[in-house]
Design a protein around this motif. Structure first.
Motif, PDB file in Angstrom:
ATOM      1  N   UNK A 169       0.830  -1.214   0.000  1.00 32.55           N
ATOM      2  CA  UNK A 169       0.000   0.000   0.000  1.00 32.55           C
ATOM      3  C   UNK A 169       0.861   1.259   0.000  1.00 32.55           C
ATOM      4  N   UNK A 170       1.985   1.233   0.717  1.00 31.99           N
ATOM      5  CA  UNK A 170       2.892   2.387   0.712  1.00 31.99           C
ATOM      6  C   UNK A 170       3.480   2.623  -0.676  1.00 31.99           C
ATOM      7  N   UNK A 171       3.819   1.536  -1.372  1.00 32.56           N
ATOM      8  CA  UNK A 171       4.347   1.672  -2.737  1.00 32.56           C
ATOM      9  C   UNK A 171       3.266   2.204  -3.680  1.00 32.56           C
ATOM     10  N   UNK A 172       2.051   1.665  -3.556  1.00 28.56           N
ATOM     11  CA  UNK A 172       0.950   2.137  -4.398  1.00 28.56           C
ATOM     12  C   UNK A 172       0.676   3.617  -4.143  1.00 28.56           C
ATOM     13  N   UNK A 173       0.698   4.023  -2.875  1.00 34.24           N
ATOM     14  CA  UNK A 173       0.457   5.421  -2.548  1.00 34.24           C
ATOM     15  C   UNK A 173       1.467   6.350  -3.199  1.00 34.24           C
ATOM     16  N   UNK A 174       2.732   5.936  -3.220  1.00 33.16           N
ATOM     17  CA  UNK A 174       3.758   6.781  -3.831  1.00 33.16           C
ATOM     18  C   UNK A 174       3.596   6.832  -5.352  1.00 33.16           C
ATOM     19  N   UNK A 175       3.151   5.728  -5.944  1.00 34.31           N
ATOM     20  CA  UNK A 175       2.851   5.754  -7.387  1.00 34.31           C
ATOM     21  C   UNK A 175       1.713   6.731  -7.674  1.00 34.31           C
ATOM     22  N   UNK A 176       0.682   6.695  -6.837  1.00 31.03           N
ATOM     23  CA  UNK A 176      -0.451   7.599  -7.029  1.00 31.03           C
ATOM     24  C   UNK A 176      -0.038   9.056  -6.823  1.00 31.03           C
ATOM     25  N   UNK A 177       0.887   9.307  -5.913  1.00 27.21           N
ATOM     26  CA  UNK A 177       1.415  10.658  -5.758  1.00 27.21           C
ATOM     27  C   UNK A 177       2.068  11.124  -7.056  1.00 27.21           C
ATOM     28  N   UNK A 178       2.807  10.232  -7.701  1.00 23.69           N
ATOM     29  CA  UNK A 178       3.461  10.590  -8.955  1.00 23.69           C
ATOM     30  C   UNK A 178       2.454  10.820 -10.070  1.00 23.69           C
ATOM     31  N   UNK A 179       1.230  10.288  -9.880  1.00 20.25           N
ATOM     32  CA  UNK A 179       0.132  10.532 -10.827  1.00 20.25           C
ATOM     33  C   UNK A 179      -0.671  11.776 -10.432  1.00 20.25           C
ATOM     34  N   UNK A 180      -0.222  12.458  -9.355  1.00 17.43           N
ATOM     35  CA  UNK A 180      -0.924  13.639  -8.812  1.00 17.43           C
ATOM     36  C   UNK A 180      -2.311  13.297  -8.279  1.00 17.43           C
ATOM     37  N   UNK A 181      -2.492  12.069  -7.845  1.00 22.61           N
ATOM     38  CA  UNK A 181      -3.760  11.627  -7.251  1.00 22.61           C
ATOM     39  C   UNK A 181      -3.562  11.582  -5.732  1.00 22.61           C
ATOM     40  N   UNK A 182      -3.523  12.759  -5.132  1.00 28.08           N
ATOM     41  CA  UNK A 182      -3.125  12.862  -3.731  1.00 28.08           C
ATOM     42  C   UNK A 182      -4.157  12.264  -2.782  1.00 28.08           C
ATOM     43  N   UNK A 183      -5.437  12.445  -3.062  1.00 27.38           N
ATOM     44  CA  UNK A 183      -6.470  11.897  -2.176  1.00 27.38           C
ATOM     45  C   UNK A 183      -6.397  10.373  -2.141  1.00 27.38           C
ATOM     46  N   UNK A 184      -6.232   9.773  -3.316  1.00 28.52           N
ATOM     47  CA  UNK A 184      -6.133   8.312  -3.376  1.00 28.52           C
ATOM     48  C   UNK A 184      -4.870   7.823  -2.669  1.00 28.52           C
ATOM     49  N   UNK A 185      -3.765   8.578  -2.815  1.00 31.46           N
ATOM     50  CA  UNK A 185      -2.519   8.203  -2.141  1.00 31.46           C
ATOM     51  C   UNK A 185      -2.694   8.237  -0.627  1.00 31.46           C
TER      52      UNK A 185
END
Length: 611
Positions: A559-575
Motif C-alpha cells: 500500500x505504501x508503494x501504491x500510494x507513492x505511485x499515485x502521488x506521482x500521478x498527482x492523485x493525492x487523495x487516493x494516495x
C-alpha cells in the motif's frame, strides 16, 4: 459509403446510387425527398431518419426503436441497417493488433474481417451533419468475439450489467450503456494474460473492468474496441454527470463484494452472502471429497509447510544475523558451509535438500550486496555480481529475479530490467504460485487448487515453479532498492524500537511480497521508458492485487508503494487513502507515518502557492 473531413471516426455518409449502373442518383422517385438530401457536390445522401418508425408506443434508443412490451406482446427491438460486405477502413489496424494474452487470435481476427459490417441510422453527438451520418457497426464480429469468451469473462460481463442496472443507472440514467461495459471488458481481456480469467479470480477480474470503466469516465473517452478512434462517450457525459459517475463508481470499486450484495437480480446478494457464510476463509475448490483429492491437499500443505519453515528457520535468521553484524561476508561464508555440508552427505537426505534449496537464496543476496557497492561507486554492475545473481535465479519463481531486476533498475538499465520483469510475469502462474514469507509466524494460507495438484509429486525442486518468496533487502543492499522502497528500512522511531519483539528483526530491512513488487517495478520501468499504456496497466494490477490477494504478508508495504505511485500521478487523495489503510494494518514500525506527513506537507504547500 463515403467519408469526408467532417465525418467523425466510426461514422460515414450514404450516397444513393442508380440501380442499373454504379453512378450517383440525382433524382429520387421511389421515396419522398424528405429521406434524402443533396450536398454541395450534387451527391444524393440518405438521411438517418430513413425508414423511421413512428408507431405509437415505440421509444427511440440510439439506432433502435424499442417497444417495451405488454401483457399480449413481448418487448421488441428493431434496428434498420444496411449491410456492407467489406471490412471498414478505420478497423484495418485492429486486424494486426494481438493482445498480451493472445486474444483475439490471428484466426479470430481474420474471420471477423470476413463478416463485414453494417451501417445503422444514428449520427454522432458532436458531428456537423448529424442527420446525414450513419454509424458503422461491427456487431457481427463483436458477436463472434462474445462467443469466444470463457465462463469467467461472461460472468464478469453479467455482473457489470447488474451493477449498471442496480447501482449506476438509477443515479446517472443513460450515461453508461451496457455496450460500453462490453467494450471495457474486451479491452481488459485484450490487455491482460488469459490465465487471469479464472473462476476463483472473478472478483479481481470484475475490479479490473470497473477500474477501467472509471478511467474511461475520468477521460470521458471509451474507445470502440475495433475502431478505437470512435469515442463511445463523446458528447454523452457532461462535467456534472462525470463527477456524479465518479462518486458512484469509487465506493463500488473499493468494496465490490458488498456492492454485489446490494443486487436483488436473481437473488445475487442473498446467494453471495450465504456462500460467504458457508466458506469464510477458503477459495473455490478447497473442499475435496475423493481420496485422491484429500491426498493432494495433504501433500500440498506439507510441501508448503516445508517451504515456509525453510524460509523462517534458516534464511530469515541468517539474514537477520548479517544485518545485525553489518558483515556481508557472512553470506559468502554461509554459502561455503552449505556447499561443504552438501558434499559431505553421501545419500539424498533432507540435509542435502535443505542445502540445495537454501544456497540459491544466499547467492542472490550476495549478488545484490555486490551490485549495491558497484552502484554506490558509480560503476555498472560487475560480472561477479551478475554471476552470483545467475547462481540464485532458481531459488523460487520470482524473488531472486526481482532482486536482479531491482538492481538493474537502480543502475539505469531499463531495457534489461523490462526483460527480466517480463520473464517473471510469464513464470508467475496466478493459478498455481503460492507466496511464502518467513518474516513472522502464526498465519494461515489459502492454497490454490493448482498449487495442490502440482505438489502430488513430492519433489521439492518444484520450488522454482510454484513458490514466490517475499523480496528482502538489507541496508547493505540499499543502492539496489528504488527510493520508494528505501523508506521501509527506516520505518521505526525510537518509540517503535521499545515495542519490538525478538522476531521483529526483519523490520530494519525492506521486505515486500513478490507479486506487488513485480507490478511496482513494471510501473517504474515503463514510466522511464515512456510507455504510458503499459505503465497504467501495471498500476492497475498493483492496486487489484493489493485489494484481492488475501495471501499477501506485507500488504502495508504494498500500500505504501501504491500510494507513492499515485502521488506521482498527482492523485493525492487516493494516495492518502492508501497510507491510511496501511497504517490501519500496522500502526507502529510503518513507513506510512512518514508518507502521511510528507504528503500533507506537499498538499499544504500547493494550496499556499497562488494560481
Amino acid at each position: 459509403m463515403i467519408k469526408d473531413e467532417t465525418t467523425p471516426p466510426g461514422y460515414c455518409l450514404l450516397q444513393n446510387l442508380r440501380v442499373d449502373e454504379p453512378s450517383s442518383c440525382t433524382c429520387i422517385f421511389h421515396r419522398t425527398h424528405e429521406d434524402f438530401c443533396a450536398d454541395g457536390k450534387g451527391r444524393m445522401l440518405i438521411k438517418n431518419s430513413y425508414n423511421k418508425n413512428d408507431r405509437e408506443g415505440y421509444v427511440v434508443n440510439g439506432p433502435a426503436h424499442t417497444y417495451p412490451g405488454s401483457d399480449l406482446f413481448s418487448a421488441i427491438d428493431e434496428v434498420t441497417a444496411f449491410q456492407c460486405k467489406s471490412w471498414p477502413e478505420e478497423a484495418q489496424l485492429w486486424l494486426s493488433q494481438e493482445g498480451i494474452g493472445g486474444w483475439p487470435t490471428e484466426e479470430m481476427r481474420r474471420y471477423c474481417e470476413t463478416t463485414g459490417c453494417f451501417v445503422v441510422p444514428v449520427g454522432s453527438k458532436h458531428g456537423s451533419n448529424q442527420q446525414l451520418e450513419w454509424r458503422i457497426s461491427t456487431s457481427t464480429a463483436e458477436r463472434y468475439l462474445v462467443f469466444s469468451l470463457n465462463i469467467t469473462q461472461i460472468r464478469c460481463y453479467i455482473l457489470m450489467k447488474m451493477i449498471l442496472k442496480t447501482l449506476i443507472s438509477p443515479q446517472c440514467e443513460d450515461a453508461i450503456s451496457s455496450y460500453m461495459c462490453k467494450t471495457v471488458l474486451f479491452h481488459c481481456i485484450h490487455t491482460s494474460h488469459l490465465n487471469q480469467w479464472q473462476e476463483h479470480n472473478l472478483l479481481a477480474c470484475l475490479k479490473c473492468c470497473l477500474v477501467s470503466l472509471q478511467d474511461c469516465v475520468k477521460q470521458i473517452n471509451c474507445p470502440h474496441f475495433i475502431i478505437p478512434e470512435n469515442n463511445l462517450m463523446a458528447g454523452k457525459i457532461s462535467y456534472p454527470v462525470q463527477q456524479q459517475l465518479l462518486a458512484v463508481l469509487e465506493p463500488i470499486i473499493q468494496c465490490e463484494v458488498w456492492a454485489l450484495m446490494d443486487i436483488p437480480i436473481d437473488d445475487l446478494g442473498m446467494r453471495l452472502q450465504e456462500k460467504m457464510t458457508m466458506l469464510p476463509m477458503y477459495p473455490p475448490g478447497f473442499y475435496y471429497h475423493s481420496a485422491v483429492n484429500v491426498s493432494s491437499e495433504v501433500s500440498g500443505h506439507l510441501m508448503y509447510t516445508f517451504f515456509y519453515l525453510l524460509r523462517l528457520g534458516s534464511y530469515s535468521k541468517i539474514i537477520r544475523l548479517v544485518r545485525k553484524e553489518m558483515n556481508p561476508f557472512l553470506l559468502f561464508n554461509t554459502i561455503s558451509i552449505l556447499g561443504k555440508i552438501y558434499s559431505a552427505v553421501e545419500s539424498d537426505t533432507p540435509q542435502k535438500s535443505v542445502c540445495r534449496l537454501l544456497a540459491p537464496q544466499f547467492c542472490s543476496s550476495l549478488g545484490s550486496v555486490m551490485a549495491s557497492t558497484n552502484i554506490d561507486t558509480g560503476s555498472s554492475i560487475s560480472h561477479i555480481a551478475l554471476a552470483w545473481f545467475s547462481a540464485g535465479l532458481n531459488s523460487d519463481v520470482s524473488s531472486s529475479r526481482l532482486k536482479l531486476a531491482s538492481a538493474l533498475y537502480c543502475a539505469g538499465e531499463m531495457e534489461r530490467t523490462e526483460y527480466v520483469l517480463s520473464n517473471v510475469e510469464e513464470k508467475y502462474d496466478l493459478d498455481v504460485v503460492a507466496p511464502v514469507c518467513g518474516c513472522s509466524g502464526n498465519y494461515t494460507m489459502a492454497l490454490k487448487p493448482g498449487f495442490l495438484s502440482k505438489c502430488d509429486t513430492g519433489n521439492e525442486e518444484l520450488i522454482k515453479d510454484i513458490v514466490a518468496f517475499c523480496v528482502v533487502f538489507m541496508r547493505c543492499e540499499i543502492n539496489c532498492v528504488p527510493q520508494e522502497l528505501q523508506y521501509e528500512m527506516f520505518r521505526a522511531t525510537q518509540e517503535d524500537l521499545l515495542e519490538r519483539d525478538e522476531d521483529d528483526g526483519w523490520i530494519d530491512c525492506a521486505v515486500v511480497d513478490s507479486l506487488p513488487y513485480l507490478y511496482f517495478l513494471q510501473y517504474k520501468t515503463y514510466r522511464h521508458l515512456q510507455r504510458g499504456a503499459d505503465q497504467q496497466r501495471a498500476l492497475l494490477h498493483l492496486a487489484t492485487t493489493i485489494d484481492t490477494d488475501r495471501n499477501l504478508r506485507h500488504r502495508e508495504t504494498a500500500l505504501n508503494l501504491l500510494g507513492q505511485c499515485l502521488e506521482q500521478e498527482n492523485r493525492y487523495d487516493a494516495a492518502l487513502c492508501c497510507y491510511i489503510k496501511s497504517r490501519n494494518i500496522r500502526t507502529r514500525n510503518n513507513a506510512a507515518n512518514i508518507h502521511i506527513c510528507k504528503l500533507l506537507s506537499t498538499i499544504s504547500l500547493r494550496r499556499r502557492v497562488p494560481p
